[in-house]
Design an enzyme around this catalytic site. Structure first.
Site, PDB file in Angstrom:
ATOM      1  N   LYS A  74       0.857  -1.201   0.000  1.00 23.77           N
ATOM      2  CA  LYS A  74       0.000   0.000   0.000  1.00 23.77           C
ATOM      3  C   LYS A  74       0.888   1.244   0.000  1.00 23.77           C
ATOM      4  O   LYS A  74       1.884   1.300   0.729  1.00 23.77           O
ATOM      5  CB  LYS A  74      -0.911  -0.012   1.235  1.00 23.77           C
ATOM      6  CG  LYS A  74      -1.957   1.121   1.225  1.00 23.77           C
ATOM      7  CD  LYS A  74      -2.955   1.004   2.374  1.00 23.77           C
ATOM      8  CE  LYS A  74      -3.993   2.120   2.333  1.00 23.77           C
ATOM      9  NZ  LYS A  74      -4.956   2.065   3.444  1.00 23.77           N
ATOM     10  N   SER A 149     -10.063   2.230   2.419  1.00 21.64           N
ATOM     11  CA  SER A 149      -9.122   2.931   1.577  1.00 21.64           C
ATOM     12  C   SER A 149      -8.104   2.037   0.882  1.00 21.64           C
ATOM     13  O   SER A 149      -7.525   2.441  -0.126  1.00 21.64           O
ATOM     14  CB  SER A 149      -8.381   3.975   2.399  1.00 21.64           C
ATOM     15  OG  SER A 149      -7.519   3.359   3.335  1.00 21.64           O
ATOM     16  N   SER A 173     -10.477   0.118   6.693  1.00 17.98           N
ATOM     17  CA  SER A 173      -9.788   0.173   5.395  1.00 17.98           C
ATOM     18  C   SER A 173      -9.074  -1.095   4.960  1.00 17.98           C
ATOM     19  O   SER A 173      -8.618  -1.172   3.821  1.00 17.98           O
ATOM     20  CB  SER A 173      -8.801   1.337   5.370  1.00 17.98           C
ATOM     21  OG  SER A 173      -9.488   2.558   5.294  1.00 17.98           O
TER      22      SER A 173
END
Lengths: 480, 95
Positions: A74, A149, A173
Site C-alpha cells: 500500500k 481505503s 480500510s
C-alpha cells in the site's frame, strides 16, 4: 501460478518448481496487462533485483518461508528510494528517504515488492474514489468500487496481480475492501504492528495488516510484521506468537457472539442471508452461537468522524510545502505558500476532514466535540469488554452492502454511514477480520470477525477452519 | 449548531486552506451535514465517563537519553522543494 496462495508458492519455490524471478515476471506481466488501476507505482526493476537476491538465498537454503514471494505494498508505507504518495497530489513528488518498519521487515525476509498500490488519499475514504491517481476497479465487476481505503491492495489480490498485499485500517480500510473484493484481511490489535513510516491519518486508530487469499497466508505474513518497535511509541511490548500454530485447532465450543445491532435496518437482505448461512456453518463445526448487544455501536459513526478528523487535522499540518512534497508555483509570501500548496495539493475529502477537525478542536468547541467523542469512545469500548466476558469472538457483516457502483455515492455523509460495522473495532482498538463468506448478486460478501485484545490467533483459527469447510475464498472473478 | 459561510472561511484560514467563492456554498452545506451527524452524540449521557484518548492501557515508555538517530539531513534536504546553505528555503518573511 498466480492462483496459488502464499503458502503454496512458498513450497513451490522451495522445491524449485519455478524461481522467484520467473514468478515475479509472471506477476509483473499480469500487472502490465491489467486495467484495474490497482497500482500507483510498479517497481519492475527493483522487483526483479529483489527476486534475484531471493533466488540466491533459496539456492543456498538460507531463505525463510516468505523469501522470494512477491507482494503489493500500500502506498502509505514509506519505501526508501521509491515514491510514497499516500494517494495524494501533495506527496506525488515524495521519494521516501527511509523505509517504514513494516517495509524493512518484509525486506529482511527477502520478499519481492511488485509496486505500490492505489488508495484513497491519506486513507480517507471507503471506495478508493478519493485517490489523486483515479479510482480502482473491482475485479468482480469493473463498474463497481473495490472499497477503500486499501482498494488497490484488495483489487490487486482479488485480481491475482499479487499473491498478497499490505493494507492499513483506521476505520475499516482493510476489512471493507477485503469484503467487497472477496479476499481475506486482518486488522490486528492496535499496537501489534509498528506504525513507524506508515503515513499517519488518525494516530490512535491506525493499524497495519495483511490482505491475502487465505487465513493461513494472513498468519504467515502477520508472523513477519508483528512485534514491538522502538521507533513507534505506540507499539506494544508483547511477545508475538507463531500465528500458524493454532490454525488447525478445533473450534468446537467456540462461543460466537452475534450483535443484534449489526442486523438493523440498513443491512442488505442478500448480505444478511450470506452472514446467517456462514453462522450455520460455524454451528455445524461445533461453535456455539449467542445473541449479544453492543448498545452504543450506532454512535461509532459520529464518534469516529470526530476523533479521526481531529487527529488528521493535526497530523496533516506537517504537509506545508516547505520540507517535502508539493509546493505551489511562485508563492508571494509564506502564508501564500502554505495556503496554495495545501489547497492545490489536497483533495476534497481530505480538506473536508481537516476543516472538521480544525473546527472541533478550536477554542470553545473542544469539550462539545472531541472530549464528548472520547467519552463515547469509552462507552463503545466498554460494550465490547462486557461482551467478551461471555463470548470468544464476535461475528457479523463487514459492510451493509456489496460493492456499489463507481460514482454512485456522492454525498460524504452517506459514504460515512456505510462504515457502520467496522468503525467500532478501531475505536476500541480490537482486532478485526474479513473473510469471504459467499455472494449476493454475483458480488462477494465478507464475514466480519472481531476478537478480544491480542486474540489474532482466535480470529485466524476460526477463519482457517471456516476455509477448510468452504471454498468461497478460492472462487475467482471471471478471466483470471 | 450550524456554520455560516463566514465561519467556514475562518476555519479554512485556521487550517491553512484557501476556499474560493464558488466552493464556499457547497462546503458550508457539507460541513453542516457532517456536524448534524455529530450532534447525535448529544443524546448520550456522559457526565461520569472517563474520556478515552488511547485504545491501550499503556503509558509513554521512557528510554535512556542516548543519541539514536543518525544525521540524515542531506537525504532529507535532497527531497525538499527548495534549499540553500543547508536550510529549507521559503519566501522572505522578514525584510
Amino acid at each position: 501460478m498466480h492462483t496459488l496462495s502464499v503458502a503454496a508458492l512458498s513450497k513451490s519455490l522451495k522445491n524449485k518448481e519455478f524461481s522467484s524471478v520467473e514468478l515475479t515476471q509472471h506477476y509483473l506481466d499480469r500487472i502490465n496487462r491489467s486495467d484495474l488501476n490497482a497500482f500507483i507505482t510498479v517497481t519492475d526493476e527493483l522487483a526483479l533485483s529483489q527476486a534475484r537476491a531471493a533466488d540466491a538465498k533459496l539456492a543456498n537454503g538460507s531463505g525463510s518461508v516468505l523469501t522470494g514471494i512477491p507482494f503489493a505494498h500500500k502506498d502509505i508505507f514509506c519505501t526508501k528510494g521509491v515514491k510514497t504518495s499516500a494517494g495524494s497530489k501533495i506527496l506525488d513528488p515524495f521519494i521516501s528517504p527511509y523505509d517504514a518498519t513494516l517495509s524493512h521487515k518484509l525486506n529482511t525476509e527477502n520478499m519481492v515488492m511488485l509496486g505500490k498500490t492505489n488508495m484513497d488519499e491519506f486513507a480517507m475514504g471507503s471506495s478508493n474514489e478519493n485517490s489523486f491517481y483515479g479510482p480502482v476497479k473491482n475485479p468482480w465487476n469493473k463498474k463497481m468500487v473495490p472499497g477503500g481505503s486499501s482498494g488497490g491492495s484488495a483489487a490487486a489480490v482479488a485480481g491475482r496481480l499479487s499473491p498478497f498485499a499490505t493494507g492499513t485500517d483506521t476505520g475499516g480500510s482493510i476489512r471493507q475492501p477485503s469484503s467487497l473484493c472477496g479476499i481475506t484481511g486482518i486488522k490486528p490489535t492496535y499496537g501489534r504492528v509498528s506504525r513507524y513510516g506508515m503515513i499517519a491519518y488518525a494516530s490512535s486508530l491506525d493499524q497495519a495488516g495483511p490482505m491475502t487469499q487465505t487465513a493461513e497466508d494472513a498468519a504467515l505474513v502477520l508472523n513477519a510484521i508483528a512485534g514491538f518497535d522502538e521507533k513507534d511509541s505506540t507499539s506494544a511490548l508483547r511477545d508475538v506468537p507463531d500465528y500458524t500454530k493454532s490454525l488447525r485447532d478445533s473450534i468446537k465450543g467456540l462461543k460466537i457472539g452475534i450483535p443484534k445491532e449489526f442486523f438493523s435496518d440498513g443491512l442488505d437482505s442478500g448480505v444478511e442471508k450470506v452472514i446467517m448461512e456462514s453462522m450455520k456453518e460455524f454451528e455445524a463445526m461445533g461453535a456455539e452461537l449467542q445473541e449479544i448487544s453492543l448498545p452504543n455501536s450506532a454512535y461509532a459513526i459520529p464518534t469516529y468522524y470526530i476523533v479521526a478528523p481531529c487527529e488528521c487535522s493535526s497530523n496533516l499540518s506537517r504537509l506545508d510545502g516547505v520540507r517535502y512534497g508539493y509546493r505551489c508555483k511562485d508563492p508571494k509570501d509564506l502564508n501564500d505558500l502554505y495556503l496554495r500548496s495545501r489547497s492545490e495539493g489536497f483533495g476534497d475529502e481530505v480538506k473536508r476532514r481537516i476543516m472538521i477537525g480544525t473546527y472541533a478542536l478550536s477554542a470553545g468547541y473542544y469539550d462539545a466535540y472531541y472530549l464528548k467523542a472520547q467519552k463515547v469512545r469509552q462507552l463503545i469500548s466498554e460494550d465490547f469488554k462486557k461482551a467478551f466476558q461471555n463470548v470468544d469472538i464476535i461475528m457479523g457483516p463487514v459492510s451493509p452492502t456489496t460493492a456499489f457502483e463507481l460514482g454512485a455515492i456522492k454525498d460524504p455523509v452517506s459514504m460515512y454511514l456505510a462504515d457502520i460495522y467496522t468503525l467500532s473495532a478501531n475505536l476500541a482498538g480490537l482486532p478485526g477480520m474479513s473473510i469471504p463468506a459467499g455472494f449476493s448478486n454475483n458480488l462477494p460478501v465478507g464475514l466480519q470477525m472481531i476478537g478480544n485484545y491480542w486474540s489474532e490467533e482466535v480470529l485466524l483459527n476460526a477463519a482457517h477452519q471456516f476455509q477448510t469447510q468452504t471454498d468461497w475464498h478460492s472462487v475467482l472473478p471471471e478471466n483470471i | 449548531m450550524s456554520l455560516n459561510k463566514e465561519q467556514v472561511k475562518e476555519i479554512a484560514q485556521l487550517a491553512k486552506l484557501s476556499i474560493n467563492d464558488s466552493e464556499i456554498e457547497q462546503s458550508t452545506i457539507e460541513l453542516n451535514n457532517i456536524l448534524s451527524l455529530m450532534a447525535e452524540l448529544g443524546e448520550i449521557e456522559t457526565d461520569h465517563v472517563e474520556p478515552m484518548a488511547h485504545p491501550l492501557e499503556m503509558s509513554q515508555r521512557l528510554r535512556e537519553d542516548v543519541v539514536s538517530e543518525t544525521d540524515l539531513s542531506e537525504e532529507f534536504q535532497a527531497i525538499a522543494p527548495k534549499t540553500g546553505k543547508h536550510h529549507f528555503l521559503v519566501p522572505t518573511v522578514i525584510e
